[in-house]
Design a protein around this motif. Structure first.
Motif, PDB file in Angstrom:
ATOM      1  N   VAL A 128     -60.169 -68.948  68.203  1.00  0.00           N
ATOM      2  CA  VAL A 128     -59.949 -67.637  67.571  1.00  0.00           C
ATOM      3  C   VAL A 128     -58.809 -67.739  66.565  1.00  0.00           C
ATOM      4  N   PHE A 129     -57.723 -68.389  66.968  1.00  0.00           N
ATOM      5  CA  PHE A 129     -56.565 -68.514  66.084  1.00  0.00           C
ATOM      6  C   PHE A 129     -56.917 -69.349  64.850  1.00  0.00           C
ATOM      7  N   GLU A 130     -57.739 -70.367  65.076  1.00  0.00           N
ATOM      8  CA  GLU A 130     -58.183 -71.207  63.956  1.00  0.00           C
ATOM      9  C   GLU A 130     -59.028 -70.382  62.980  1.00  0.00           C
ATOM     10  N   ALA A 131     -59.902 -69.524  63.534  1.00  0.00           N
ATOM     11  CA  ALA A 131     -60.731 -68.652  62.692  1.00  0.00           C
ATOM     12  C   ALA A 131     -59.844 -67.711  61.863  1.00  0.00           C
ATOM     13  N   ILE A 132     -58.816 -67.141  62.505  1.00  0.00           N
ATOM     14  CA  ILE A 132     -57.919 -66.215  61.793  1.00  0.00           C
ATOM     15  C   ILE A 132     -57.221 -66.928  60.638  1.00  0.00           C
ATOM     16  N   ARG A 133     -56.733 -68.131  60.882  1.00  0.00           N
ATOM     17  CA  ARG A 133     -56.055 -68.879  59.805  1.00  0.00           C
ATOM     18  C   ARG A 133     -57.007 -69.131  58.637  1.00  0.00           C
ATOM     19  N   LEU A 134     -58.238 -69.461  58.965  1.00  0.00           N
ATOM     20  CA  LEU A 134     -59.250 -69.719  57.934  1.00  0.00           C
ATOM     21  C   LEU A 134     -59.590 -68.440  57.160  1.00  0.00           C
ATOM     22  N   ILE A 135     -59.756 -67.322  57.900  1.00  0.00           N
ATOM     23  CA  ILE A 135     -60.081 -66.032  57.264  1.00  0.00           C
ATOM     24  C   ILE A 135     -58.964 -65.621  56.311  1.00  0.00           C
ATOM     25  N   LYS A 136     -57.705 -65.764  56.770  1.00  0.00           N
ATOM     26  CA  LYS A 136     -56.572 -65.388  55.921  1.00  0.00           C
ATOM     27  C   LYS A 136     -56.568 -66.201  54.623  1.00  0.00           C
ATOM     28  N   LYS A 137     -56.889 -67.478  54.747  1.00  0.00           N
ATOM     29  CA  LYS A 137     -56.916 -68.355  53.566  1.00  0.00           C
ATOM     30  C   LYS A 137     -58.009 -67.893  52.597  1.00  0.00           C
ATOM     31  N   GLU A 138     -59.208 -67.599  53.156  1.00  0.00           N
ATOM     32  CA  GLU A 138     -60.343 -67.188  52.324  1.00  0.00           C
ATOM     33  C   GLU A 138     -60.157 -65.782  51.746  1.00  0.00           C
ATOM     34  N   LEU A 139     -59.540 -64.898  52.524  1.00  0.00           N
ATOM     35  CA  LEU A 139     -59.282 -63.532  52.022  1.00  0.00           C
ATOM     36  C   LEU A 139     -58.305 -63.559  50.854  1.00  0.00           C
ATOM     37  N   ASN A 140     -57.364 -64.508  50.919  1.00  0.00           N
ATOM     38  CA  ASN A 140     -56.395 -64.688  49.844  1.00  0.00           C
ATOM     39  C   ASN A 140     -55.694 -63.375  49.467  1.00  0.00           C
ATOM     40  N   GLY A 141     -55.354 -62.580  50.486  1.00  0.00           N
ATOM     41  CA  GLY A 141     -54.587 -61.365  50.242  1.00  0.00           C
ATOM     42  C   GLY A 141     -55.368 -60.183  49.685  1.00  0.00           C
ATOM     43  N   ARG A 142     -56.709 -60.285  49.674  1.00  0.00           N
ATOM     44  CA  ARG A 142     -57.487 -59.154  49.115  1.00  0.00           C
ATOM     45  C   ARG A 142     -57.295 -57.881  49.937  1.00  0.00           C
ATOM     46  N   VAL A 143     -57.484 -58.003  51.250  1.00  0.00           N
ATOM     47  CA  VAL A 143     -57.342 -56.858  52.169  1.00  0.00           C
ATOM     48  C   VAL A 143     -56.689 -57.364  53.456  1.00  0.00           C
ATOM     49  N   PRO A 144     -56.146 -56.465  54.286  1.00  0.00           N
ATOM     50  CA  PRO A 144     -55.571 -56.910  55.568  1.00  0.00           C
ATOM     51  C   PRO A 144     -56.663 -57.377  56.529  1.00  0.00           C
ATOM     52  N   LEU A 145     -56.239 -58.177  57.500  1.00  0.00           N
ATOM     53  CA  LEU A 145     -57.136 -58.627  58.566  1.00  0.00           C
ATOM     54  C   LEU A 145     -56.736 -57.944  59.868  1.00  0.00           C
ATOM     55  N   ILE A 146     -57.706 -57.316  60.507  1.00  0.00           N
ATOM     56  CA  ILE A 146     -57.490 -56.664  61.796  1.00  0.00           C
ATOM     57  C   ILE A 146     -57.917 -57.619  62.909  1.00  0.00           C
ATOM     58  N   GLY A 147     -56.995 -57.892  63.821  1.00  0.00           N
ATOM     59  CA  GLY A 147     -57.341 -58.634  65.034  1.00  0.00           C
ATOM     60  C   GLY A 147     -57.600 -57.616  66.140  1.00  0.00           C
ATOM     61  N   PHE A 148     -58.155 -58.049  67.259  1.00  0.00           N
ATOM     62  CA  PHE A 148     -58.445 -57.059  68.310  1.00  0.00           C
ATOM     63  C   PHE A 148     -58.584 -57.700  69.674  1.00  0.00           C
ATOM     64  N   ALA A 149     -58.590 -56.820  70.668  1.00  0.00           N
ATOM     65  CA  ALA A 149     -58.897 -57.224  72.052  1.00  0.00           C
ATOM     66  C   ALA A 149     -59.446 -56.001  72.768  1.00  0.00           C
ATOM     67  N   GLY A 150     -60.099 -56.242  73.894  1.00  0.00           N
ATOM     68  CA  GLY A 150     -60.542 -55.142  74.742  1.00  0.00           C
ATOM     69  C   GLY A 150     -59.374 -54.680  75.603  1.00  0.00           C
ATOM     70  N   ALA A 151     -59.304 -53.382  75.858  1.00  0.00           N
ATOM     71  CA  ALA A 151     -58.261 -52.872  76.756  1.00  0.00           C
ATOM     72  C   ALA A 151     -58.567 -53.328  78.189  1.00  0.00           C
ATOM     73  N   PRO A 152     -57.529 -53.490  79.019  1.00  0.00           N
ATOM     74  CA  PRO A 152     -57.741 -54.012  80.381  1.00  0.00           C
ATOM     75  C   PRO A 152     -58.776 -53.241  81.203  1.00  0.00           C
ATOM     76  N   TRP A 153     -58.774 -51.913  81.139  1.00  0.00           N
ATOM     77  CA  TRP A 153     -59.749 -51.149  81.926  1.00  0.00           C
ATOM     78  C   TRP A 153     -61.177 -51.502  81.521  1.00  0.00           C
ATOM     79  N   THR A 154     -61.434 -51.574  80.215  1.00  0.00           N
ATOM     80  CA  THR A 154     -62.788 -51.889  79.739  1.00  0.00           C
ATOM     81  C   THR A 154     -63.196 -53.299  80.176  1.00  0.00           C
ATOM     82  N   LEU A 155     -62.267 -54.248  80.121  1.00  0.00           N
ATOM     83  CA  LEU A 155     -62.601 -55.608  80.575  1.00  0.00           C
ATOM     84  C   LEU A 155     -62.852 -55.639  82.074  1.00  0.00           C
TER      85      LEU A 155
END
Length: 348
Positions: free
Chosen positions: A125-152
């Motif tokens: 996941v972290f590797e994907a984020i680094r790659l996305i940030k490089k490809e986005l090149n500052g065009r727009v922000p990147l939102i990361g996410f997780a499920g809340a504990p109750w839902t999981l």
């Protein structure tokens, strides 16, 4: 990691409560199932192959930015990578949803799972984020996410999707000590996971409590909000955090007090009501009914403008009240996004 300058930072400014020239817009589940480009990849790779291959995750994350023109990218992944990293088997069956063949049913089952080293188990996941940030090149922000504990917990105990998650609720009421032990393990894993996402370059985080609305207000506090609070507390000074607890709008005031920068709301609560409950110091996100994107384009445009007027200028991120449906035509999704981007509040 040094933060690069983001050219379109509307969402970040809105989350900080700054005045913006227009309302920013993105759509939950925007990276995926309604896009023909995504469907072509789905035919070639299994779900977890798409999640676990950083190049594929990057390509899918960028698709809606390129095709629909949204103001943020959201990482293509799944909330169930966390139970998977904790040692549970998770299968995703196309068109049927998640299946966890060995659910947690009693205290001894907790021995099968653990709080993992996220840099080992979730490094893809972290590797994907680094790659996305490089490809986005500052065009727009990147939102990361997780499920809340109750839902999981719902999935980890029920073992599959459900409309009511009655087995998960029964587990909490019959075995509260075990439920809280599990919720704390999920919380500890999630904090480490989200800190890893920020370190890799995520600009914003969203916590999805998809099943928060299944709990009454007191139970939501006991089994969900107290854990959401820990997560927001651990991350709010690093990046803005958005909390989306579908159907739990009775607790909006309490959610606003967590320190979250944004609160997602669904279409079952009116914008003005949500604002009155949440107060003026938090950004609201939502709340267009995704099913309305199946209506004719002129109707989508009309109702989108009505939604924008109802929320008013500033402190609003236009979004759907839940994930986009797989049968929404791409031009209908684009009509929603374009209408938001073209709309200007008059100065009068």
């Amino acid at each position: 990691m040094m933060q690069q300058e983001i050219k379109n930072d509307l969402i970040l400014r809105t989350l900080r409560g700054e005045a913006v020239e227009r309302t920013p817009v993105w759509m939950m589940r925007q990276a995926g199932r309604y896009l023909p480009e995504y469907i072509r990849l789905r035919e070639r790779y299994s779900f977890f192959e798409r999640c676990q291959n950083p190049e594929l995750a990057c390509e899918i994350t960028l698709q809606p930015v390129d095709i629909v023109g949204v103001d943020a990218a959201i990482l293509f992944s799944d909330i169930l990578v966390v139970p998977q990293a904790m040692g549970m088997e998770v299968q995703l069956v196309e068109k049927l949803g998640p299946f966890l063949p060995q659910p947690v049913k009693a205290e001894e089952d907790l021995q099968r799972i653990s709080v993992p080293d996220v840099n080992d188990k979730l490094s893809y996941v972290f590797e994907a984020i680094r790659l996305i940030k490089k490809e986005l090149n500052g065009r727009v922000p990147l939102i990361g996410f997780a499920g809340a504990p109750w839902t999981l917990l719902c999935y980890m105990v029920q073992g599959k999707g459900s409309k009511t998650f009655d087995e998960a609720k029964a587990f909490c009421y019959q075995q509260p000590a075990t439920a809280h032990a599990l919720l704390q393990m999920i919380t500890d894993t999630t904090i480490a996971y989200l800190k890893g996402q920020v370190a890799a370059g995520a600009d914003v985080l969203q916590l999805f409590d998809s099943w928060g609305g299944l709990l009454g207000k007191n139970d939501f506090e006991v089994f969900s909000l107290r854990y959401i609070r820990q997560i927001v507390e651990a991350l709010k000074t690093e990046v803005p955090v958005i909390v989306f607890a579908k159907g739990a709008w009775g607790s909006l005031a309490e959610m606003a007090q967590t320190g979250a920068a944004g609160l997602g709301i669904d279409w079952c609560i009116e914008p003005q009501t949500a604002r009155n409950i949440a107060g003026k110091y938090v950004t609201l996100q939502g709340n267009f009914d995704p099913a309305k994107l199946l209506g004719p384009v002129p109707q989508i445009e009309k109702e989108t403008k009505e939604m924008l007027r109802a929320f008013g200028k500033d402190r609003h991120i236009a979004n759907l009240g839940h994930g986009i449906l797989p049968n929404v035509p791409v031009d209908h999704a684009r009509a929603f996004v374009d209408t938001v981007k073209a709309y200007r509040f008059s100065n009068s």
